[in-house]
Motif scaffolding. Structure first.
Motif, PDB file in Angstrom:
ATOM      1  N   TRP A 141       0.860  -1.182   0.000  1.00 58.56           N
ATOM      2  CA  TRP A 141       0.000   0.000   0.000  1.00 58.56           C
ATOM      3  C   TRP A 141       0.900   1.236   0.000  1.00 58.56           C
ATOM      4  CZ3 TRP A 141      -2.175   2.549   4.936  1.00 58.56           C
ATOM      5  CH2 TRP A 141      -2.920   3.686   4.584  1.00 58.56           C
ATOM      6  N   GLU A 142       0.833   1.997  -1.079  1.00 55.92           N
ATOM      7  CA  GLU A 142       1.580   3.256  -1.164  1.00 55.92           C
ATOM      8  C   GLU A 142       0.862   4.273  -0.278  1.00 55.92           C
ATOM      9  OE1 GLU A 142       4.354   3.735  -2.602  1.00 55.92           O
ATOM     10  OE2 GLU A 142       4.600   2.117  -4.062  1.00 55.92           O
ATOM     11  N   SER A 143       1.204   4.236   0.995  1.00 57.52           N
ATOM     12  CA  SER A 143       0.417   4.978   1.977  1.00 57.52           C
ATOM     13  C   SER A 143       0.836   6.421   2.158  1.00 57.52           C
ATOM     14  CB  SER A 143       0.505   4.263   3.332  1.00 57.52           C
ATOM     15  OG  SER A 143       1.862   4.162   3.742  1.00 57.52           O
ATOM     16  N   LEU A 144       1.978   6.809   1.610  1.00 58.71           N
ATOM     17  CA  LEU A 144       2.511   8.145   1.874  1.00 58.71           C
ATOM     18  C   LEU A 144       1.504   9.225   1.469  1.00 58.71           C
ATOM     19  CD1 LEU A 144       4.963   9.734   2.866  1.00 58.71           C
ATOM     20  CD2 LEU A 144       5.793   9.795   0.505  1.00 58.71           C
ATOM     21  N   GLY A 145       1.040   9.983   2.454  1.00 57.88           N
ATOM     22  CA  GLY A 145       0.129  11.090   2.214  1.00 57.88           C
ATOM     23  C   GLY A 145      -1.316  10.699   2.013  1.00 57.88           C
ATOM     24  N   LYS A 146      -1.646   9.401   2.023  1.00 56.86           N
ATOM     25  CA  LYS A 146      -3.029   8.962   1.790  1.00 56.86           C
ATOM     26  C   LYS A 146      -3.877   9.202   3.047  1.00 56.86           C
ATOM     27  CE  LYS A 146      -2.081   7.409  -2.310  1.00 56.86           C
ATOM     28  NZ  LYS A 146      -1.910   5.980  -2.581  1.00 56.86           N
ATOM     29  N   ASP A 147      -5.148   9.526   2.821  1.00 59.32           N
ATOM     30  CA  ASP A 147      -6.041   9.792   3.957  1.00 59.32           C
ATOM     31  C   ASP A 147      -7.053   8.682   4.187  1.00 59.32           C
ATOM     32  OD1 ASP A 147      -7.612  10.129   1.757  1.00 59.32           O
ATOM     33  OD2 ASP A 147      -8.251  12.190   2.229  1.00 59.32           O
ATOM     34  N   SER A 148      -6.883   7.539   3.519  1.00 63.94           N
ATOM     35  CA  SER A 148      -7.765   6.383   3.742  1.00 63.94           C
ATOM     36  C   SER A 148      -7.019   5.118   3.378  1.00 63.94           C
ATOM     37  CB  SER A 148      -9.054   6.508   2.900  1.00 63.94           C
ATOM     38  OG  SER A 148      -8.747   6.500   1.516  1.00 63.94           O
ATOM     39  N   VAL A 149      -7.398   4.035   4.006  1.00 66.90           N
ATOM     40  CA  VAL A 149      -6.765   2.744   3.728  1.00 66.90           C
ATOM     41  C   VAL A 149      -7.540   2.040   2.616  1.00 66.90           C
ATOM     42  CG1 VAL A 149      -6.057   2.597   6.142  1.00 66.90           C
ATOM     43  CG2 VAL A 149      -8.153   1.473   5.411  1.00 66.90           C
ATOM     44  N   PRO A 150      -6.958   1.019   1.972  1.00 68.08           N
ATOM     45  CA  PRO A 150      -7.693   0.284   0.937  1.00 68.08           C
ATOM     46  C   PRO A 150      -9.009  -0.263   1.472  1.00 68.08           C
ATOM     47  CG  PRO A 150      -5.380  -0.284   0.869  1.00 68.08           C
ATOM     48  CD  PRO A 150      -5.572   0.564   2.082  1.00 68.08           C
ATOM     49  N   ALA A 151     -10.044  -0.201   0.655  1.00 67.70           N
ATOM     50  CA  ALA A 151     -11.389  -0.573   1.100  1.00 67.70           C
ATOM     51  C   ALA A 151     -11.491  -2.041   1.467  1.00 67.70           C
ATOM     52  CB  ALA A 151     -12.403  -0.222   0.007  1.00 67.70           C
ATOM     53  N   ASP A 152     -10.679  -2.900   0.826  1.00 63.55           N
ATOM     54  CA  ASP A 152     -10.788  -4.332   1.091  1.00 63.55           C
ATOM     55  C   ASP A 152      -9.755  -4.825   2.099  1.00 63.55           C
ATOM     56  OD1 ASP A 152      -8.588  -3.959  -0.501  1.00 63.55           O
ATOM     57  OD2 ASP A 152      -8.966  -5.678  -1.808  1.00 63.55           O
ATOM     58  N   ALA A 153      -9.120  -3.913   2.815  1.00 64.48           N
ATOM     59  CA  ALA A 153      -8.064  -4.307   3.758  1.00 64.48           C
ATOM     60  C   ALA A 153      -8.652  -5.025   4.973  1.00 64.48           C
ATOM     61  CB  ALA A 153      -7.284  -3.081   4.210  1.00 64.48           C
ATOM     62  N   ASP A 154      -8.110  -6.198   5.260  1.00 67.88           N
ATOM     63  CA  ASP A 154      -8.457  -6.917   6.490  1.00 67.88           C
ATOM     64  C   ASP A 154      -7.436  -6.642   7.585  1.00 67.88           C
ATOM     65  OD1 ASP A 154     -10.839  -8.860   5.878  1.00 67.88           O
ATOM     66  OD2 ASP A 154      -9.532  -8.940   4.129  1.00 67.88           O
ATOM     67  N   ALA A 155      -6.218  -6.244   7.189  1.00 66.87           N
ATOM     68  CA  ALA A 155      -5.183  -5.884   8.156  1.00 66.87           C
ATOM     69  C   ALA A 155      -4.150  -5.011   7.456  1.00 66.87           C
ATOM     70  CB  ALA A 155      -4.524  -7.123   8.750  1.00 66.87           C
ATOM     71  N   ILE A 156      -3.601  -4.070   8.212  1.00 69.15           N
ATOM     72  CA  ILE A 156      -2.529  -3.199   7.723  1.00 69.15           C
ATOM     73  C   ILE A 156      -1.280  -3.503   8.546  1.00 69.15           C
ATOM     74  CG2 ILE A 156      -1.733  -0.831   7.410  1.00 69.15           C
ATOM     75  CD1 ILE A 156      -4.032  -1.501   5.584  1.00 69.15           C
ATOM     76  N   VAL A 157      -0.143  -3.679   7.872  1.00 69.10           N
ATOM     77  CA  VAL A 157       1.129  -3.958   8.538  1.00 69.10           C
ATOM     78  C   VAL A 157       2.070  -2.788   8.289  1.00 69.10           C
ATOM     79  CG1 VAL A 157       3.095  -5.517   8.749  1.00 69.10           C
ATOM     80  CG2 VAL A 157       0.820  -6.434   8.229  1.00 69.10           C
ATOM     81  N   VAL A 158       2.578  -2.202   9.363  1.00 67.63           N
ATOM     82  CA  VAL A 158       3.608  -1.172   9.296  1.00 67.63           C
ATOM     83  C   VAL A 158       4.887  -1.825   9.794  1.00 67.63           C
ATOM     84  CG1 VAL A 158       4.349   1.104  10.067  1.00 67.63           C
ATOM     85  CG2 VAL A 158       1.912   0.646   9.708  1.00 67.63           C
ATOM     86  N   ALA A 159       5.791  -2.151   8.870  1.00 73.42           N
ATOM     87  CA  ALA A 159       6.967  -2.961   9.205  1.00 73.42           C
ATOM     88  C   ALA A 159       8.252  -2.166   9.039  1.00 73.42           C
ATOM     89  CB  ALA A 159       7.006  -4.209   8.318  1.00 73.42           C
ATOM     90  N   GLY A 160       8.793  -1.707  10.148  1.00 76.04           N
ATOM     91  CA  GLY A 160      10.105  -1.069  10.158  1.00 76.04           C
ATOM     92  C   GLY A 160      10.212   0.223   9.400  1.00 76.04           C
ATOM     93  N   PRO A 161       9.356   1.230   9.662  1.00 80.86           N
ATOM     94  CA  PRO A 161       9.516   2.518   8.986  1.00 80.86           C
ATOM     95  C   PRO A 161      10.792   3.221   9.440  1.00 80.86           C
ATOM     96  CG  PRO A 161       7.887   2.702  10.729  1.00 80.86           C
ATOM     97  CD  PRO A 161       8.249   1.248  10.628  1.00 80.86           C
ATOM     98  N   ARG A 162      11.327   4.085   8.573  1.00 83.31           N
ATOM     99  CA  ARG A 162      12.539   4.847   8.899  1.00 83.31           C
ATOM    100  C   ARG A 162      12.263   6.347   8.970  1.00 83.31           C
ATOM    101  NH1 ARG A 162      13.475   0.716  10.392  1.00 83.31           N
ATOM    102  NH2 ARG A 162      15.029  -0.826   9.760  1.00 83.31           N
ATOM    103  N   THR A 163      11.093   6.769   8.519  1.00 85.01           N
ATOM    104  CA  THR A 163      10.698   8.171   8.606  1.00 85.01           C
ATOM    105  C   THR A 163       9.307   8.257   9.211  1.00 85.01           C
ATOM    106  OG1 THR A 163       9.771   8.169   6.363  1.00 85.01           O
ATOM    107  CG2 THR A 163      12.092   8.782   6.587  1.00 85.01           C
ATOM    108  N   ALA A 164       8.942   9.458   9.621  1.00 91.03           N
ATOM    109  CA  ALA A 164       7.656   9.657  10.303  1.00 91.03           C
ATOM    110  C   ALA A 164       6.492   9.609   9.322  1.00 91.03           C
ATOM    111  CB  ALA A 164       7.665  10.996  11.032  1.00 91.03           C
ATOM    112  N   PHE A 165       5.350   9.207   9.823  1.00 93.45           N
ATOM    113  CA  PHE A 165       4.118   9.235   9.042  1.00 93.45           C
ATOM    114  C   PHE A 165       3.581  10.667   8.998  1.00 93.45           C
ATOM    115  CE2 PHE A 165       4.532   4.821   9.472  1.00 93.45           C
ATOM    116  CZ  PHE A 165       3.626   4.178   8.627  1.00 93.45           C
ATOM    117  N   LEU A 166       3.003  11.040   7.868  1.00 93.91           N
ATOM    118  CA  LEU A 166       2.377  12.351   7.752  1.00 93.91           C
ATOM    119  C   LEU A 166       1.015  12.323   8.433  1.00 93.91           C
ATOM    120  CD1 LEU A 166       3.270  13.177   4.026  1.00 93.91           C
ATOM    121  CD2 LEU A 166       4.536  13.782   6.116  1.00 93.91           C
ATOM    122  N   GLU A 167       0.509  13.512   8.734  1.00 93.17           N
ATOM    123  CA  GLU A 167      -0.747  13.620   9.467  1.00 93.17           C
ATOM    124  C   GLU A 167      -1.905  12.922   8.762  1.00 93.17           C
ATOM    125  OE1 GLU A 167      -3.461  14.238  12.299  1.00 93.17           O
ATOM    126  OE2 GLU A 167      -1.306  14.588  12.470  1.00 93.17           O
TER     127      GLU A 167
END
Length: 507
Positions: free
Chosen positions: A236-262
């Motif tokens: 999921w190219e999540s950078l800057g997105k304001d919603s998750v994929p509609a069919d997502a059953d789970a989201i995994v954030v694995a080892g980020p190196r920079t902060a998430f945007l608001e």
């Protein structure tokens, strides 16, 4: 009475036995009582056989309980509502044939919905060729079918092999780990459930590639494990997105190196609050120029769910591993939760390279996280991150032990509402990266976390089993003596036994 009659205790008489003259000898004929007794014995034997055919149980005398099915499998197979047909397309000379067929017989005994067909390509060539044309499969494959859904379990998914002996000329490779139950239960679940859960890995914050197999840096192994367990995995190219994929059953954030945007941090928090499922694998952040905030701008999401993310590095001298640094944590103390239930029962440790503490927040938090795994009482979280090159020692300002390394937020009971949010936070990501999943219980922790998040607890806790390898080494002299005993000793013993029997019966 005469010589062939008698008086029973109490004065009762029994009839004399009938005699049959035979030359100089007289043989007794069986009387009516003997016939009745024989008839009664036959009826009793018939009843025993009838009861035995309907009331029986299987045992498993292997040292590692190789054929004993887990409670997870028993629950799934016992509750099947659809028929599942299993075809074992395997040569009987294969090393996996016996354990595969024996294990499947245990499945068949659990439910009449399971049908098993064994197809030896050497003995039934025409049927084997038809199966290859129909499914396009190769030999040594187990096919599961239910309706229009099919699942193929190939040889490499059934076992891990040790080729050391084969490479040195000591025969065929040995079975290192037998993964039959894990593969078969996963296949049954795949062909009987209509929907496939979707798991998305975030990207755009320096996360390792989902398709990379680089040791310690990629998640290709994790993706393969999830797909084998019938989950659809995508980035999921999540950078800057304001919603998750509609069919997502789970989201995994694995080892980020920079902060998430608001926007994306808010999207994750909103998704979770609405009954979403999130797995956060967050590594320690060392002080340096340009380093991200310690919480990767996910502080509101964490605190809102009662989770405290420590700004430290966990050390546990009591469980230090040889040849590795003190920052590698060997953890084997577990809480009470479905994710770690199998790890605790089997005594499997988890190894975290460079982990941070993750614990419950202060009292009064809206959620109540459950500790999954922690260090020994001698462990601590080192907070002096700027002076790690100096001697590391336990100080009053450090996080005291036992130090929690992972927590879960959400209902532990699978019977509760499917809309309840679930969150798992682990203070390390490299345990699930390429090369790390093969260590100790790391794969179990990762897979169990995903299955709990997606609501697939039926698959939680099915671990591979290691067959007992027994070998016998004989010298050339010992082999010669065994051969002589087989050729001469056994026939001689039979002759002696026959003479002894004749001698006892000659009178």
């Amino acid at each position: 009475m005469g010589p062939h009659g008698g008086v029973l205790p109490g004065g009762r008489r029994h009839a004399p036995r009938r005699l049959l003259p035979l030359g100089d000898r007289v043989l007794p004929l069986p009387d009516d009582g003997d016939a009745l007794r024989e008839e009664g014995d036959a009826v009793s034997r018939g009843r025993v056989n009838w009861l035995g055919s309907r009331h029986w149980s299987r045992g498993d005398w292997t040292k590692t309980r190789l054929y004993s099915l887990s409670a997870t499998t028993k629950k799934l197979v016992g509750g099947l509502s659809k028929p599942v047909r299993v075809t074992v397309f395997m040569d009987r000379d294969s090393r996996l044939y016996m354990p595969v067929t024996e294990l499947l017989s245990r499945y068949r005994a659990l439910s009449p919905k399971i049908e098993v067909e064994e197809l030896d390509p050497k003995r039934n060539l025409a049927r084997a060729e038809a199966l290859v044309r129909e499914f396009g499969i190769r030999q040594n494959t187990v096919v599961f079918r239910s309706g229009d859904r099919k699942k193929y379990v190939e040889e490499d998914k059934l076992a891990d092999f040790d080729f050391t002996g084969a490479q040195m000329g000591r025969g065929a490779p040995e079975i290192k780990n037998f993964k039959g139950e894990e593969a078969f239960t996963s296949a049954i679940l795949s062909v009987t459930e209509a929907r496939t859960p979707h798991v998305y890995f975030t990207s755009g914050h320096g996360e390792a590639s989902l398709d990379s197999g680089e040791r310690g840096q990629g998640y290709a192994d994790a993706k393969q494990l999830l797909e084998r367990d019938n989950l659809a995995v995508a980035k999921w190219e999540s950078l800057g997105k304001d919603s998750v994929p509609a069919d997502a059953d789970a989201i995994v954030v694995a080892g980020p190196r920079t902060a998430f945007l608001e926007p994306e941090a808010g999207a994750l928090a909103k998704y979770l609050a609405g009954g979403g499922r999130v797995l956060l694998l967050l590594d320690p952040v060392l002080p340096a120029a340009g380093a991200p905030p310690a919480d990767f701008a996910l502080g509101k999401l964490l605190s809102g769910n009662g989770v405290k993310l420590g700004n430290d590095i966990v050390v546990d001298p009591a469980n230090a591993l040889p040849l590795v640094g003190a920052e590698t944590v060997f953890a084997k103390q577990y809480g009470s939760h479905p994710i770690v239930r199998s790890l605790s029962a089997e005594g499997l440790p988890v190894i975290f390279p460079l982990a941070r503490s993750v614990s419950k927040a202060a009292a009064g938090s809206p959620a109540s996280p459950v500790t999954l795994v922690e260090t020994s009482a001698e462990g601590w979280g080192e907070t002096s991150l700027a002076s790690l090159e100096e001697q590391v020692k336990k100080d009053p300002q450090d996080t005291p032990g036992s130090v929690s390394l992972a927590v879960a937020v959400g209902p532990g009971d699978e019977k509760l509402s499917a809309k309840s949010p679930r969150l798992v936070v682990i203070g390390n990501s490299r345990f699930a990266a390429a090369g790390g999943l093969a260590t100790a219980g790391n794969a179990n922790l990762f897979l169990n976390s995903i299955h709990w998040l997606t609501g697939a607890e039926k698959q939680v806790g099915i671990a591979p089993k290691t067959p007992e390898q027994a070998s016998l080494t004989l010298t050339r002299s010992q082999v010669r003596r065994i051969g002589l005993f087989s050729v001469l000793g056994l026939p001689a013993f039979a002759v002696v036994l026959g003479v002894w029997v004749w001698y006892r019966r000659r009178d």
